[in-house]
Motif scaffolding. Structure first.
Motif, PDB file in Angstrom:
ATOM      1  N   LEU A   1      34.715  52.499  70.758  1.00 26.06           N
ATOM      2  CA  LEU A   1      33.774  51.458  70.813  1.00 26.06           C
ATOM      3  C   LEU A   1      33.578  50.999  72.040  1.00 26.06           C
ATOM      4  N   VAL A   2      32.411  51.243  72.672  1.00 26.58           N
ATOM      5  CA  VAL A   2      31.966  50.025  74.009  1.00 26.58           C
ATOM      6  C   VAL A   2      31.596  49.159  73.678  1.00 26.58           C
ATOM      7  N   VAL A   3      32.285  47.846  74.393  1.00 29.29           N
ATOM      8  CA  VAL A   3      31.712  46.544  74.185  1.00 29.29           C
ATOM      9  C   VAL A   3      31.495  46.157  75.546  1.00 29.29           C
ATOM     10  N   ASP A   4      30.205  45.698  75.739  1.00 27.75           N
ATOM     11  CA  ASP A   4      29.827  45.087  77.205  1.00 27.75           C
ATOM     12  C   ASP A   4      30.736  43.809  77.123  1.00 27.75           C
ATOM     13  N   SER A   5      31.607  43.553  78.112  1.00 22.68           N
ATOM     14  CA  SER A   5      32.364  42.531  78.044  1.00 22.68           C
ATOM     15  C   SER A   5      31.831  41.016  78.483  1.00 22.68           C
ATOM     16  N   THR A   6      30.696  41.167  78.812  1.00 19.95           N
ATOM     17  CA  THR A   6      29.895  39.918  79.181  1.00 19.95           C
ATOM     18  C   THR A   6      28.600  39.306  78.203  1.00 19.95           C
ATOM     19  N   ASP A   7      28.790  40.249  77.264  1.00 26.67           N
ATOM     20  CA  ASP A   7      27.771  40.068  76.017  1.00 26.67           C
ATOM     21  C   ASP A   7      28.240  39.254  74.810  1.00 26.67           C
ATOM     22  N   ARG A   8      28.739  37.989  75.215  1.00 32.94           N
ATOM     23  CA  ARG A   8      29.315  37.027  74.026  1.00 32.94           C
ATOM     24  C   ARG A   8      28.432  36.839  72.955  1.00 32.94           C
ATOM     25  N   GLU A   9      26.949  36.769  73.026  1.00 34.37           N
ATOM     26  CA  GLU A   9      26.144  36.603  71.997  1.00 34.37           C
ATOM     27  C   GLU A   9      26.114  37.852  70.977  1.00 34.37           C
ATOM     28  N   ARG A  10      26.163  38.935  71.472  1.00 34.79           N
ATOM     29  CA  ARG A  10      26.034  39.779  70.245  1.00 34.79           C
ATOM     30  C   ARG A  10      27.619  40.440  69.841  1.00 34.79           C
ATOM     31  N   LEU A  11      28.418  39.942  70.328  1.00 35.97           N
ATOM     32  CA  LEU A  11      29.982  40.360  69.722  1.00 35.97           C
ATOM     33  C   LEU A  11      29.960  40.259  68.152  1.00 35.97           C
ATOM     34  N   THR A  12      29.379  39.273  67.882  1.00 40.62           N
ATOM     35  CA  THR A  12      29.419  39.323  66.071  1.00 40.62           C
ATOM     36  C   THR A  12      28.957  40.662  65.502  1.00 40.62           C
TER      37      THR A  12
END
Length: 179
Positions: free
Chosen positions: A89-100
């Motif tokens: 799972l790749v997570v954009d560490s700057t994309d706090r809005e879509r972490l949910t």
């Protein structure tokens, strides 16, 4: 005879292990795939469908499926689950809005019967960016601690430079060699 065959397999290499790379659009999935393969950053465009490449780590071979992450494509992810040993799972560490949304997609996937034995590698990408979340923050937000019956790991990385990616390949290899 079985022991001899097992020893030969460790000498001459192993079977191919299926890996899927998922995550929301623009997380860096395709950049990571080609960084694994070529050890350099490549120019990418949004993935429609999937990309597939074979990656060898020492004598271990991974067949890696990079699956498009746009919202309209996420419903098709389950068609790639069969025989998957590792979910990246790749997570954009700057994309706090879509972490949910990322958390919901991850837990929906892991509830799928065909992924019940799959290990999970979370790549906290874009660590080179200002205000990026740490691997620990991402782990907590995704409630990875609740995955007690499953092997999982979070690795901070930067797809553009390759930082953190060799360690993630070593972790993947340790998961399939140990099994």
């Amino acid at each position: 005879m079985g022991l001899l065959f097992a020893k030969l397999m460790t000498v001459f290499g192993d079977r191919e292990h299926k890996v899927i790379i998922v995550g929301l659009d623009n997380a860096g999935k395709t950049t990571i795939l080609y960084q694994f393969l070529t050890k350099e950053a490549v120019q990418t465009s949004p993935t429609i469908g999937s990309n597939v490449e074979e990656i060898a780590v020492k004598k271990t071979r991974f067949l890696v499926w990079d699956i498009g992450g746009q919202e309209s494509l996420r419903a098709t992810w389950n068609s790639y689950y069969c025989n998957t040993e590792i979910v990246i799972l790749v997570v954009d560490s700057t994309d706090r809005e879509r972490l949910t949304v990322t958390k919901e997609e991850l837990h929906r996937m892991l509830a799928h019967e065909e992924l019940q034995n799959a290990s999970v590698l979370v790549l906290a990408n874009k660590q080179d960016m200002k205000n990026s979340m740490s691997a620990a923050e991402i782990s907590q937000s995704l409630t990875l601690g609740s995955l007690n019956a499953r092997s999982w790991h979070v690795q901070a990385c930067c797809a553009l430079t390759g930082e953190g990616l060799p360690a993630s390949l070593d972790w993947m290899r340790s998961r399939v060699v140990a099994n």
